[in-house]
Design an enzyme around this catalytic site. Structure first.
Site, mmCIF file in Angstrom:
data_model
loop_
_atom_site.group_PDB
_atom_site.id
_atom_site.type_symbol
_atom_site.label_atom_id
_atom_site.label_comp_id
_atom_site.label_asym_id
_atom_site.label_seq_id
_atom_site.Cartn_x
_atom_site.Cartn_y
_atom_site.Cartn_z
ATOM 1 N N HIS A 129 0.845 -1.196 0.000
ATOM 2 C CA HIS A 129 0.000 0.000 0.000
ATOM 3 C C HIS A 129 0.879 1.245 0.000
ATOM 4 C CE1 HIS A 129 -2.872 2.807 2.265
ATOM 5 N NE2 HIS A 129 -3.227 2.789 1.004
ATOM 6 N N CYS A 153 -0.465 0.166 9.727
ATOM 7 C CA CYS A 153 -0.696 1.529 9.224
ATOM 8 C C CYS A 153 -2.125 1.706 8.740
ATOM 9 C CB CYS A 153 0.276 1.849 8.092
ATOM 10 S SG CYS A 153 1.949 2.050 8.665
ATOM 11 N N HIS A 154 -2.539 0.880 7.796
ATOM 12 C CA HIS A 154 -3.877 1.054 7.236
ATOM 13 C C HIS A 154 -4.658 -0.248 7.224
ATOM 14 C CE1 HIS A 154 -1.410 4.370 5.448
ATOM 15 N NE2 HIS A 154 -2.294 4.997 6.166
ATOM 16 N N GLY A 155 -4.206 -1.218 8.025
ATOM 17 C CA GLY A 155 -5.007 -2.424 8.264
ATOM 18 C C GLY A 155 -5.021 -3.443 7.129
#
Lengths: 189, 430
Positions: A129, A153-155
């Site tokens: 990502h 960070c963003h799962g």
């Protein structure tokens, strides 16, 4: 130029369409200078590319002997984390049980490992990502819902073949180029 | 160029006369920001921010050059040398805090300067070039600020560099080689830190050069004003000095009070505590965020979570983020209304304030973790952002009926088009 006040015989040197010898010199000189200027850009641009010492560190050797099934280690490859994981039979079965059509970036565990080394999963520890380091390689770290890696960070969640299963990441964790030097040693890069 | 009634530079001292013949630099300054530049008499405080932005650039260059005397751009010692500045260098803490908060202050005044332009239509003919150069300055500022934030080589520095250079990796075909070329390696390291330092030192002077062009282009038609009506006669203008040097001086005082409040009482309020942890390529901070001034663009970047036709989500996000500023370059031609000022454009005015709220929402989402509901709010706000510039502005300028404009600036100020008499409004009330 309205009139040519150059050398006395410039009139005779002019060809039928008015091209003079001086025009040729002009074009030749500007072309040579232009080509020189362009060639000068080569060192100016390529000095930014990785230097020899950076490239010299671009391969990494990893000794696999201490990694027991179910364990993983974090090595360093090109200044980035490299995950080396010894999958258990159960984890291999879990990865193979997933139909490829269910995957965002369809790849089988076989495609992501070397022939006959299905248990050695070697991937970059860089989330696809935005480049964070996922958890799951260290002892006791959160491995996410799919038992592989979990990016805090963003799962993004990766399965036991480090394939993206959930979250914003577009691709599976990258498998770098590597080869087995012996049965217990790999060379990455 | 200037208006025909502009005062002429007349050096009195013999040395100044001698200098004027040899190198008319004082004349240039006099005509640019002195008594020789006639300015509309009705400028409000929204016109202070250009001078304030210029002040911030000088502040950043002075503190930055000083910091560079004590800082070492090497990945092994960069973090330590930053702490050395904070702890050991005489007044080093002041220089570093002044520089870090100066960056935020610079962005505050530049954002206000840009939104002044949005509201009063400063981008319209004949000032398109002023606007284009201004957007260029803003892009240069963003690049400079990003590279400056990498220099302390803390965790946020490192991961910010990694995420932002990772954006280039999203470009098809050339992305990955381009990213490696930009970094001089496979991940941010010494090579990247060194070149960021070099460019961070260079770019402010490039910005100073473009600012000179920005002011040069402005002086051809002269400054705009809150009515958007062009200057017609001498009574519409006053000399820049002393009228606006005084007004800008007052604004500078107010600005400095706010700036010093941050500098001395909450110097770390706008920073991120993770940047006091040395850079570690093996561990990511739980929540990566850029500095506050990049939040709206970061929200736009993260708003794209699904592939869009054949374009991958990440590339889409990168393109949208860059487009969100590049669209400003087209603004003078997207807004076709002949009326400049938002004061006389009732519909435009309302949408202007919606855009302000939209950007604040984007900023809030950009500073929040990438989870619901912020992702969905970012998506809606991003869609509205582009809708505003690409659809609403052209449609409003085509269909809106503006309110009547005053005949002249003087009429807008005095109510009639008579010549102003010095001191006529100063009679004290009894």
């Amino acid at each position: 130029m309205a009139t040519d006040t150059g050398t006395a015989d410039s009139e005779t040197l002019a060809t039928e369409d008015g091209v003079r010898r001086r025009d040729f010199i002009n074009i030749a000189a500007v072309s040579a200078a232009g080509a020189g200027a362009v060639i000068t850009l080569v060192p100016l641009v390529s000095q930014m590319a990785p230097s020899k010492d950076v490239l010299a560190e671009s391969t990494t050797e990893v000794d696999l002997t201490p990694i027991k099934p179910g364990q993983a280690i974090k090595a360093m490859f090109r200044k980035q984390p490299l995950f080396v994981r010894n999958l258990t039979a159960k984890e291999i079965a879990a990865a193979n049980a997933v139909p490829l059509s269910d995957l965002r970036d369809p790849q089988s565990l076989e495609e992501r490992t070397k022939d006959g080394k299905l248990n050695w999963l070697i991937t970059m520890g860089v989330c696809t990502h935005l480049g964070c380091v996922p958890l799951g390689a260290g002892e006791g770290e959160n491995r996410g819902e799919f038992g592989g890696y979990f990016c805090p960070c963003h799962g993004s969640q990766y399965d036991t073949a480090a394939r993206i299963r959930k979250g914003p990441a577009p691709k599976n964790l990258e498998v770098p180029e590597y080869k087995f030097e012996t049965d217990t040693k790999i060379v990455v890069g | 160029m200037s208006f025909p009634w502009a005062q002429h530079y007349q050096p009195k001292a013999p040395f100044m006369r001698w200098l004027d013949e040899k190198l008319p630099l004082p004349r240039l300054v006099y005509n640019a920001i002195g008594g020789g530049y006639p300015v509309p008499r009705n400028l409000n405080y929204a016109w202070n921010f250009g001078v304030l932005a210029g002040f911030c650039l000088v502040l950043q260059i002075v503190t930055g050059v000083i910091l560079a005397m004590h800082y070492a751009p090497n990945a092994l010692v960069a973090f330590d040398s930053t702490e050395h500045i904070m702890r050991d260098v005489n007044w080093g803490w002041l220089m570093r805090y002044a520089h870090a908060n100066g960056a935020s202050a610079f962005f505050v005044v530049v954002y206000l300067h840009i939104f002044r332009g949005f509201f009063y239509g400063s981008y319209k003919a004949p000032r398109e070039m002023v606007w284009l150069l201004g957007v260029t300055i803003f892009l240069l500022m963003m690049a400079t600020a990003f590279m400056g934030y990498v220099l302390p080589w803390g965790q946020m520095s490192f991961w910010g560099a990694k995420v932002i250079t990772g954006l280039f990796g999203a470009i098809p075909f050339v992305g990955e080689p381009l990213q490696i070329w930009l970094l001089g390696g496979f991940a941010p390291d010494n090579a990247a830190l060194n070149r960021f330092f070099s460019l961070h030192f260079l770019l402010p002077f490039v910005i100073a050069g473009v600012i000179i062009l920005h002011i040069w282009a402005l002086h051809i038609p002269g400054s705009s004003n809150p009515t958007g009506v062009e200057v017609k006669s001498e009574s519409d203008t006053v000399p820049f000095h002393p009228y606006y040097t005084a007004k800008d001086g007052f604004g500078l005082g107010v600005f400095l009070i706010l700036y010093c409040a941050f500098l001395f009482f909450m110097p770390n309020a706008l920073g991120h505590p993770d940047n006091y942890i040395p850079a570690n390529p093996m561990a990511t901070p739980a929540h990566i965020v850029p500095e506050w001034y990049f939040w709206p663009y970061y929200a736009i970047l993260r708003a794209f979570t699904a592939d869009f036709f054949f374009v991958p989500a990440k590339l889409m996000g990168v393109m949208a983020m860059f487009s969100s500023i590049l669209v400003w370059f087209f603004l003078p031609w997207l807004d076709r209304s002949p009326v400049r000022s938002g004061h006389y454009r009732p519909t435009f005015r309302k949408f202007f304030w919606v855009l302000v709220i939209d950007l604040l929402v984007l900023g809030y989402c950009g500073g929040s973790p990438a989870e619901e509901p912020f992702v969905m709010i970012s998506q809606i706000a991003t869609a509205y952002y582009f809708l505003h510039f690409l659809v609403i502005i052209p449609l409003v300028s085509a269909f809106e009926r503006p309110e009547p404009l005053p005949f002249s600036i003087t009429e807008a100020v005095l109510g009639s088009d008579k010549k102003a008499v010095l001191g006529e409004n100063t009679t004290p009330a009894t």
